[in-house]
Design a protein around this motif. Structure first.
Motif, PDB file in Angstrom:
ATOM      1  N   ALA A 108     111.220  75.225 -14.889  1.00  0.00           N
ATOM      2  CA  ALA A 108     111.212  74.055 -14.000  1.00  0.00           C
ATOM      3  C   ALA A 108     112.234  74.247 -12.887  1.00  0.00           C
ATOM      4  O   ALA A 108     111.985  73.889 -11.725  1.00  0.00           O
ATOM      5  N   ILE A 109     113.366  74.844 -13.215  1.00  0.00           N
ATOM      6  CA  ILE A 109     114.385  75.127 -12.188  1.00  0.00           C
ATOM      7  C   ILE A 109     113.843  76.161 -11.203  1.00  0.00           C
ATOM      8  O   ILE A 109     113.970  76.018  -9.991  1.00  0.00           O
ATOM      9  N   ARG A 110     113.183  77.184 -11.737  1.00  0.00           N
ATOM     10  CA  ARG A 110     112.646  78.253 -10.888  1.00  0.00           C
ATOM     11  C   ARG A 110     111.605  77.710  -9.898  1.00  0.00           C
ATOM     12  O   ARG A 110     111.484  78.204  -8.781  1.00  0.00           O
ATOM     13  N   ALA A 111     110.856  76.688 -10.361  1.00  0.00           N
ATOM     14  CA  ALA A 111     109.772  76.154  -9.528  1.00  0.00           C
ATOM     15  C   ALA A 111     110.283  75.353  -8.326  1.00  0.00           C
ATOM     16  O   ALA A 111     109.546  75.114  -7.373  1.00  0.00           O
ATOM     17  N   GLN A 112     111.550  74.934  -8.377  1.00  0.00           N
ATOM     18  CA  GLN A 112     112.128  74.148  -7.273  1.00  0.00           C
ATOM     19  C   GLN A 112     112.629  75.085  -6.176  1.00  0.00           C
ATOM     20  O   GLN A 112     113.434  75.966  -6.451  1.00  0.00           O
ATOM     21  N   ALA A 113     112.218  74.847  -4.963  1.00  0.00           N
ATOM     22  CA  ALA A 113     112.702  75.667  -3.843  1.00  0.00           C
ATOM     23  C   ALA A 113     114.146  75.299  -3.503  1.00  0.00           C
ATOM     24  O   ALA A 113     114.552  74.138  -3.646  1.00  0.00           O
ATOM     25  N   SER A 114     114.915  76.285  -3.071  1.00  0.00           N
ATOM     26  CA  SER A 114     116.298  76.054  -2.597  1.00  0.00           C
ATOM     27  C   SER A 114     117.112  75.231  -3.584  1.00  0.00           C
ATOM     28  O   SER A 114     117.763  74.261  -3.216  1.00  0.00           O
ATOM     29  N   TYR A 115     117.044  75.613  -4.836  1.00  0.00           N
ATOM     30  CA  TYR A 115     117.773  74.867  -5.875  1.00  0.00           C
ATOM     31  C   TYR A 115     118.360  75.883  -6.833  1.00  0.00           C
ATOM     32  O   TYR A 115     117.633  76.706  -7.387  1.00  0.00           O
ATOM     33  N   ARG A 116     119.679  75.848  -6.991  1.00  0.00           N
ATOM     34  CA  ARG A 116     120.341  76.819  -7.856  1.00  0.00           C
ATOM     35  C   ARG A 116     121.503  76.150  -8.583  1.00  0.00           C
ATOM     36  O   ARG A 116     122.669  76.304  -8.211  1.00  0.00           O
ATOM     37  N   PRO A 117     121.182  75.363  -9.631  1.00  0.00           N
ATOM     38  CA  PRO A 117     122.234  74.630 -10.332  1.00  0.00           C
ATOM     39  C   PRO A 117     123.048  75.544 -11.247  1.00  0.00           C
ATOM     40  O   PRO A 117     122.645  76.674 -11.554  1.00  0.00           O
ATOM     41  N   ARG A 118     124.191  75.057 -11.685  1.00  0.00           N
ATOM     42  CA  ARG A 118     124.931  75.673 -12.790  1.00  0.00           C
ATOM     43  C   ARG A 118     124.281  75.205 -14.106  1.00  0.00           C
ATOM     44  O   ARG A 118     124.006  74.007 -14.270  1.00  0.00           O
ATOM     45  N   VAL A 119     124.017  76.146 -15.029  1.00  0.00           N
ATOM     46  CA  VAL A 119     123.455  75.799 -16.335  1.00  0.00           C
ATOM     47  C   VAL A 119     124.415  76.278 -17.422  1.00  0.00           C
ATOM     48  O   VAL A 119     124.677  77.483 -17.528  1.00  0.00           O
ATOM     49  N   VAL A 120     124.945  75.343 -18.197  1.00  0.00           N
ATOM     50  CA  VAL A 120     125.824  75.683 -19.317  1.00  0.00           C
ATOM     51  C   VAL A 120     125.023  75.485 -20.603  1.00  0.00           C
ATOM     52  O   VAL A 120     124.579  74.374 -20.902  1.00  0.00           O
ATOM     53  N   PHE A 121     124.813  76.569 -21.310  1.00  0.00           N
ATOM     54  CA  PHE A 121     123.928  76.575 -22.491  1.00  0.00           C
ATOM     55  C   PHE A 121     124.751  76.821 -23.753  1.00  0.00           C
ATOM     56  O   PHE A 121     125.562  77.749 -23.792  1.00  0.00           O
ATOM     57  N   THR A 122     124.542  75.999 -24.784  1.00  0.00           N
ATOM     58  CA  THR A 122     125.253  76.257 -26.041  1.00  0.00           C
ATOM     59  C   THR A 122     124.447  77.200 -26.916  1.00  0.00           C
ATOM     60  O   THR A 122     123.351  76.888 -27.367  1.00  0.00           O
ATOM     61  N   SER A 123     125.021  78.378 -27.146  1.00  0.00           N
ATOM     62  CA  SER A 123     124.478  79.293 -28.123  1.00  0.00           C
ATOM     63  C   SER A 123     125.328  79.178 -29.395  1.00  0.00           C
ATOM     64  O   SER A 123     126.036  78.179 -29.572  1.00  0.00           O
ATOM     65  N   SER A 124     125.249  80.163 -30.241  1.00  0.00           N
ATOM     66  CA  SER A 124     125.832  80.015 -31.575  1.00  0.00           C
ATOM     67  C   SER A 124     126.211  81.381 -32.128  1.00  0.00           C
ATOM     68  O   SER A 124     125.582  82.394 -31.793  1.00  0.00           O
ATOM     69  N   ILE A 125     127.186  81.405 -33.016  1.00  0.00           N
ATOM     70  CA  ILE A 125     127.501  82.664 -33.693  1.00  0.00           C
ATOM     71  C   ILE A 125     126.384  83.057 -34.663  1.00  0.00           C
ATOM     72  O   ILE A 125     126.413  84.156 -35.215  1.00  0.00           O
TER      73      ILE A 125
END
Lengths: 336, 336
Positions: A108-125
């Protein structure tokens, strides 16, 4: 700035919202709006200083991610996940939410033109599974801290899904679709709230319940070692991930967070020092072979050099972890 | 046994088909049928000793994987992929074929009751990206072989897609959906056929073209080191993967194959020893900064201990790699 939090109703999500409200800004930019999303409507703070939308959302549903990012949030915290036990019990649900949901968000982010947000993703050990590095020393086998360069070896579907999302996050970031960072959380301790059925629940239970004047069950030997950070440290990781210079991070965007490697014996000794013998005596040893077997496959210690060098900070003693719990959850007191 | 080969029209696929026809069995079980699939109809061997279906198939198309596995093949070789350059140029196509296609295949297998085939999947050393392990020695920086425990650090979408499929293969295998093994192929050298535009093409070109009496261009310095195995060795890896005891492999199902780490200078010296000065003199040095930069990010040497211990075998000298090419592609002779 507009902030979107997906998974805002969870324990870490709620604490993150409180922290963002308290700070009012991120990296010197004032927060002007927030969208809080989760499978259930997240609690909406009262009298917020800026507009907050709280919405029920399943990001694995078609067009749901598009709806969430329609206001083009500058910063997205993606914390939502089916937890380990449920992802193992329900193959389809785990892959649908943890993998497809995340990918739909990224798309959905890729589909937006001229849009490049910061994405903070929680992964896990949980992206790491045994066997781990070890060496023979004085005739015994000693665990070595797991280095940042250790391969991804998940032994659960949850860990697999998190590892896959890490790879996607790095590739989408490399291509400039968004600026992503993956935060591999330690086991969160002391987890507030009621005892739960998670195999890791006792690590928190043996601290939380005695401090509340209640008995707690310890199902594993005192020698069991594990990797911990407080809820406050977890929120700190996310806040730091929101502002860190990603040029300094480079293309390897998924970081094992710092934590504290302690044995159960050390946990109990810290509880005794902070709260006294009477509190520590509320722990009852009831060995459980099933839990012992599950825990034996978990990572016990990491060398989180990269994250530490990049400014991520965790507690450095288990007493500190206990004091954070007493301050943040118990109003500074406990049942002695 | 019934064997399905997806990607049967490619170079490795065609050689695998020829080898299976020559052997007539796999692990002591006679081959009774074969399905050969690819985006174009693969060549169908003449007068085969058992029924062979050759079919055009795009496994990323709905229900296509179901169609291919409807005869419930006992052994599936999944070799199909959009190659690195194309997956980088076309984001959607790369993810659709390399990730979604593979996942649809795995899901089609899962949907079949009481069906647990062996799945041999070709991965790639592209799952690893620089920087690689190195150490200071006598004031210089020396590459260390990349160990089996090194983390997945792809720097291309192709490498990302292969790494994700490795994780899926391990999880589906762990859950008993199929018995999978992932084979991380070295760069295949000497690749037969016409020169192509791939950045790695010269590694084969500087051997293949001179042996055919033609000039070849070398775009990088003689000091460039790379990781090679012959097409014959690659087919050998797949054959061994089809029969290896997976209990011995354990849950870590993706293996870096053995190969040969040599410099371009060592390649040319081997060519001189095998074919003479006149042949080696057909190599022309035409430095190309773009190719140099791409190749600098590639892995140069691996410690493939696990695969070697599990019985996978590659060539041990570059002369041997050249002789394999002369035997298998040139009928035992070359243009001196």
């Amino acid at each position: 700035m507009h902030i979107l939090i997906i998974g805002a109703a969870g324990m870490v999500g709620r604490k993150l919202v409180a922290r963002l409200l308290a700070e009012g800004e991120v990296g010197g930019r004032a927060i002007t709006a927030m969208t809080l999303a989760d499978v259930v409507v997240p609690p909406r703070p009262e009298n917020p200083p800026f507009p907050i939308v709280a919405t029920a959302s399943d990001i694995s549903t078609p067009h749901e991610a598009e709806r969430l990012i329609a206001p083009r949030p500058d910063l997205i915290f993606h914390l939502a996940a089916i937890v380990s036990g449920e992802a193992e019990a329900d193959f389809d649900k785990g892959y649908r939410i943890n993998l497809d949901g995340t990918r739909l968000l990224f798309e959905a982010i890729r589909a937006q033109a001229s849009y490049r947000p910061r994405v903070v993703f929680t992964s896990s050990i949980a992206v790491f599974g045994a066997p781990f590095p070890e060496e023979a020393r004085d005739g015994a086998t000693v665990d070595l801290p797991i280095p940042d360069s250790f391969h991804l070896t998940p032994l659960t579907s949850y860990g697999t899904q998190k590892a896959i999302c890490e790879l996607l996050l790095a590739d989408y970031s490399r291509r400039g679709i968004f600026d992503g960072i993956g935060i591999r959380l330690p086991t969160i301790c002391v987890r507030p709230g009621l005892p739960n059925k998670a195999a890791s629940g006792f690590f928190s239970g043996i601290i939380r319940e005695p401090l509340a004047g209640k008995p707690a069950v310890l199902p594993v030997p005192d020698s069991v070692r594990h990797w911990h950070a407080s809820p406050r440290a977890a929120v700190g990781f996310l806040m730091h991930g929101a502002t860190i210079d990603l040029e300094a991070v480079g293309p390897r965007r998924n970081l094992t967070m710092p934590g504290l490697s302690v044995t159960v014996a050390e946990q109990i000794e810290a509880l005794r020092r902070v709260a006294g013998d009477a509190v520590a005596a509320r722990i009852e040893r009831v060995p459980d072979e099933t839990i012992m077997r599950i825990v034996a496959g978990w990572a016990r210690s990491f060398d989180a050099s990269r994250a530490t060098a990049l400014g991520f900070r965790a507690e450095t003693s288990f007493e500190e972890i206990i004091r954070v719990h007493i301050e943040d959850e118990l109003g500074g007191t406990f049942v002695g």
